[in-house]
Design an enzyme around this catalytic site. Structure first.
Site, short mmCIF file in Angstrom:
data_model
loop_
_atom_site.label_atom_id
_atom_site.label_comp_id
_atom_site.label_asym_id
_atom_site.label_seq_id
_atom_site.Cartn_x
_atom_site.Cartn_y
_atom_site.Cartn_z
N ASP A 222 0.82 -1.20 0.00
CA ASP A 222 0.00 0.00 0.00
C ASP A 222 0.87 1.27 0.00
OD1 ASP A 222 -2.87 0.88 0.42
OD2 ASP A 222 -1.95 1.88 2.13
N GLU A 276 1.86 -0.30 -4.74
CA GLU A 276 0.93 0.77 -5.10
C GLU A 276 1.75 2.06 -5.12
OE1 GLU A 276 -3.34 2.76 -3.88
OE2 GLU A 276 -1.84 2.38 -2.37
O1 TEU Z 1 -4.70 4.01 -1.54
C1 TEU Z 1 -3.79 5.06 -1.65
C2 TEU Z 1 -4.16 6.13 -2.56
O2 TEU Z 1 -3.29 6.83 -2.98
C3 TEU Z 1 -5.58 6.24 -2.94
O3 TEU Z 1 -6.33 6.26 -1.78
C4 TEU Z 1 -5.84 7.49 -3.69
O4 TEU Z 1 -5.30 8.58 -3.00
C5 TEU Z 1 -7.29 7.73 -3.80
O5 TEU Z 1 -7.92 6.55 -4.17
C6 TEU Z 1 -7.55 8.76 -4.85
O6 TEU Z 1 -8.92 8.82 -5.02
C7 TEU Z 1 -4.40 3.02 -0.63
C8 TEU Z 1 -5.54 2.05 -0.52
O7 TEU Z 1 -5.74 1.43 -1.77
C9 TEU Z 1 -6.75 2.77 -0.05
O8 TEU Z 1 -7.88 1.96 0.02
C10 TEU Z 1 -6.45 3.32 1.33
O9 TEU Z 1 -7.51 4.11 1.77
C11 TEU Z 1 -5.17 4.13 1.33
O10 TEU Z 1 -4.10 3.52 0.65
C12 TEU Z 1 -4.68 4.32 2.74
O11 TEU Z 1 -4.19 3.10 3.21
#
Ligand code: TEU
Length: 552
Positions: A222, A276
Site C-alpha cells: 500500500d 501501489e
Molecule cells: O490508496 C492510496 C491512494 O493513494 C488512494 O487512496 C488514492 O489517494 C485515492 O484513491 C484517490 O482517489 C491506498 C488504498 O488502496 C486505499 O484503500 C487506502 O484508503 C489508502 O491507501 C490508505 O491506506
C-alpha cells in the site's frame, strides 16, 4: 510447475513452466478480493475469509492464477482495514488465523497463489506502537511516528501545508497531551510511521516474515513509495497541498525497497511484490523496480485513470514501451480496484467494458482483475446519507452477487453496503448459465491467454490503425513461435481494419475471441462494430497453443 487439473483448466493446454527468468507472477492473472464485499458466511452482513473459501470454485472456473486479498487484519476500520492495529492477525470480523491458513491451503491445492496487502506507510492510531508513541515525548517509541512542532513563527499552525487524502483537512493532527502534531497522509486515524527509525524498518520486516512463514506468495504494498519522505517535509505549491502522496518520490525509499526485497528473497518460491506506487507516471514508477532489486511489479495508475479513447491507450502503451520495457520492468494493468469507480461505470457502456477486458487481458504484463468486474458490475449508487467510506469510495465496494435470490448467495439481503445495480441478472450463477455473458467473455479471454505464449510472454508491437482504433501484435519466436493480433475499436462507428501486416506475407486471421461474442472461429472480416474488440490468431493455426504454424 504443471497446472493442476484440479484447477479446472483445459488439460490440453500445456503449462508454461516457471523459471528464474520467467517467474510465475509474470504470467499470472491476479484477482483482487475486497474481503468485506466478496461473500459473507456468518450473517453479520460483512464478507469474511470463510466466505472467500466457499467461492473458490468460481475462481477456478474463471481460471485466475492468484488472489490479492485487501486487508483482513485487526483494525478499528476507520479506513476499512487500511488502518491496521495488528499486522500479525486476523480481525474477528473476517475470521481467525486458522481460517486464513485454511484459505491458503485451499488456494494452493487449486494452484492459486495468495498475495496479501501490506500497509507500511501508516498504522491505526489504535496500534500499540502509536498508543505508546503518543503516550509521552519520552516514550521509547516516540520516534516511530512523525511528530513535529508548529513553525516557530506561526504558533498554532501545522508544521507544513500538506492536506490529508481524505477526509478534508490537514495531514497533521494536534496531540493535546504531548503538545505536538503527528503526520497522517490519510485519515487522522492513520498516523504515518517514521521509516527513518531503523527499529520501525526492522519491525515492519518482521511483519512480512510473519506472513511469508505462513506461506503467502507475495504482497501488494500500500502506497509503498511514501515510506521515504523528504526530511525537510517541505510545503507543497499552492493549489497542490493535497498532492503529498504524489510529491513524495525520494531517493531513500529505494534503499528501503532493496531491503524489503532482501526479506522476500530470504524465502524460496519466488515470493513477489506489487507496489501501489501512486505516481501517475510510468517514467517515475519504472524507477521503483530498481535494477531488478526493488519491487517485482508496480501498478500503473495513469493507465487506470485514462479516458476510453484510442489516443489515451496508444499513449499508455507507448509510455510503457518507452520507460518500463527498456529497463526490464514488467508492466501491470488494472482497470478497476476498491478505490475507483468501476471501469464499467467510468466508460459508460457494457460494450466498452467488454472491449476494455480484451485490452486488459491481452496487453504485455500482469493483469489485475477486481472482483465483480468479470460480472460487468457497475457501482452501487450510495446517497450521501448512506456513505460509510471517509474517501467516498463505497460505490465500487458493493457486495458481489452470487445468485439471483434476494440474498444473492450471502446470508442476508441487507449488508454493509447495498447491492450493485441489476444484481438479480448480473449475479455469477445466472451469467455462468449464459454463454453470451460478460463472465463467459472473461473466461474465454483467460483461456486464450493461458493458451498463447505470445500473449503471456511475447513482445508487443503497436501497428498503424485508422482513427479511433488500436491495433497491436503480440509475438514470440522462441522457444516457440506464436503470434496474436488485437484490435480495439474505441469509436462509436464501425471500423474497417486491414490486417495484412507490413513486410509480411498476407495473413488470414481468424477470430479467437470477440468482445461481443460474434464471429468467433470465423475468418476475420476486417470490420469491427462500434466498441468492439477482437483477438485474432493466424487462420491456419488450429493447434492448441504452441503456434507451430503461422507465418514466421
Ligand atoms: O490508496 C492510496 C491512494 O493513494 C488512494 O487512496 C488514492 O489517494 C485515492 O484513491 C484517490 O482517489 C491506498 C488504498 O488502496 C486505499 O484503500 C487506502 O484508503 C489508502 O491507501 C490508505 O491506506
Amino acid at each position: 510447475m504443471p497446472r493442476a487439473n484440479a484447477a479446472g483448466h483445459d488439460a490440453s493446454v500445456p503449462a508454461t513452466p516457471s523459471s528464474a527468468h520467467d517467474p510465475w507472477w509474470r504470467h499470472a492473472v491476479v484477482y483482487q478480493i475486497y474481503p468485506r464485499s466478496f461473500c459473507d458466511s456468518d450473517g453479520d452482513g460483512v464478507g469474511d475469509l470463510a466466505g472467500i473459501r466457499s467461492r473458490l470454485d468460481h475462481l477456478t472456473w474463471l481460471g485466475v492464477d492468484a488472489i490479492w486479498l485487501s486487508p483482513f487484519f485487526p483494525s478499528p476500520m476507520a479506513d476499512f482495514g487500511y488502518d491496521v492495529s495488528d499486522y500479525c492477525g486476523v480481525d474477528p470480523l473476517f475470521g481467525t488465523l486458522a481460517d486464513f491458513d485454511a484459505l491458503v491451503a485451499d488456494c494452493h491445492e487449486r494452484g492459486i497463489k495468495v498475495i496479501v496487502d501490506w500497509v507500511p506507510n501508516h498504522t491505526s492510531d489504535e496500534h500499540p506502537w502509536f498508543v505508546e508513541s503518543r503516550s509521552s515525548r519520552e516514550s521509547p517509541r516516540r520516534e516511530w511516528y512523525v511528530w513535529r512542532d508548529s513553525p516557530a513563527d506561526v504558533p498554532g499552525r501545522p508544521p507544513n501545508n500538506w492536506l490529508a487524502q481524505f477526509p478534508d483537512g490537514p495531514a497533521w493532527t494536534w496531540d493535546e497531551a504531548t503538545g505536538q502534531w503527528y503526520l497522517h497522509l490519510f485519515t487522522p486515524q492513520q498516523p504515518d510511521l517514521n521509516w527513518d527509525d531503523p527499529e520501525v524498518e526492522s519491525a515492519m520486516h518482521d511483519t512480512l516474515r510473519f506472513w511469508l512463514d505462513r506461506g503467502v506468495d507475495g504482497f501488494r504494498m500500500d502506497v509503498v513509495h511514501t515510506i521515504g519522505k523528504d526530511p525537510e517535509l517541505p510545503n507543497l505549491p499552492t493549489g497542490r497541498e493535497r498532492d503529498a502522496v504524489i510529491a513524495n518520490d525520494v531517493a531513500v525509499t529505494h534503499d528501503r525497497l532493496r531491503a524489503i526485497r532482501k526479506v522476500l528473497d530470504e524465502y524460496p518460491g519466488q515470493r513477489t511484490s506489487v507496489g501501489e506506487v501512486y505516481l501517475l507516471s510510468p517514467e517515475r514508477i519504472a524507477t521503483y523496480y530498481g535494477r531488478g532489486d526493488e519491487l517485482h511489479m508496480s501498478f500503473n495508475f495513469s493507465a487506470l485513470w485514462s479516458r476510453w479513447s484510442a489516443e489515451a491507450w496508444t499513449r499508455n502503451l507507448d509510455e510503457v514501451a518507452t520507460h518500463l520495457d527498456p529497463v526490464g520492468a514488467w508492466p501491470t494493468w488494472a482497470l478497476s480496484n476498491h478505490d475507483v469507480p468501476r471501469h464499467r461505470t467510468r466508460y459508460g457502456s457494457e460494450a466498452r467494458a467488454r472491449a476494455a477486458a480484451m485490452l486488459l487481458l491481452t496487453l504485455r504484463g500482469t493483469p489485475f482483475l477486481y472482483a465483480g468486474e468479470e460480472l460487468g458490475l457497475t457501482d452501487a449508487e450510495i446517497t450521501a446519507a448512506d456513505q460509510v467510506d471517509p474517501g467516498g469510495r463505497d460505490g465500487c465496494r458493493a457486495p458481489v452477487p452470487w445468485d439471483p435470490s434476494t440474498t444473492h448467495g450471502w446470508v442476508r439481503a441487507d449488508n454493509w453496503l447495498p447491492w450493485p445495480p441489476d444484481a438479480a441478472t448480473l449475479d455469477a450463477a445466472s451469467q455462468r448459465r449464459d454463454p453470451a455473458s460478460v463472465l463467459h467473455l472473461y473466461r474465454r479471454l483467460l483461456t486464450a491467454r493461458r493458451g498463447s505464449p505470445a500473449l503471456m510472454q511475447g513482445a508487443l508491437g503497436r501497428r498503424l490503425a485508422p482513427d479511433g482504433v488500436l491495433l497491436y501484435e503480440r509475438r514470440i519466436v522462441a522457444p516457440v513461435n506464436d503470434r496474436r493480433l488485437v484490435i480495439v475499436n474505441f469509436g462509436d462507428n464501425a471500423a474497417h481494419v486491414a490486417t495484412d501486416l507490413e513486410g509480411d506475407e498476407p495473413v488470414r486471421w481468424s477470430v479467437e475471441v470477440s468482445s461481443d461474442g460474434s464471429g468467433e472461429g470465423d475468418v476475420f472480416s476486417g470490420t469491427l462494430e462500434p466498441s468492439q474488440a477482437v483477438l485474432l490468431r493466424p487462420a491456419a493455426d488450429t493447434g492448441h497453443s504452441t503456434g507451430h504454424s503461422g507465418p514466421t
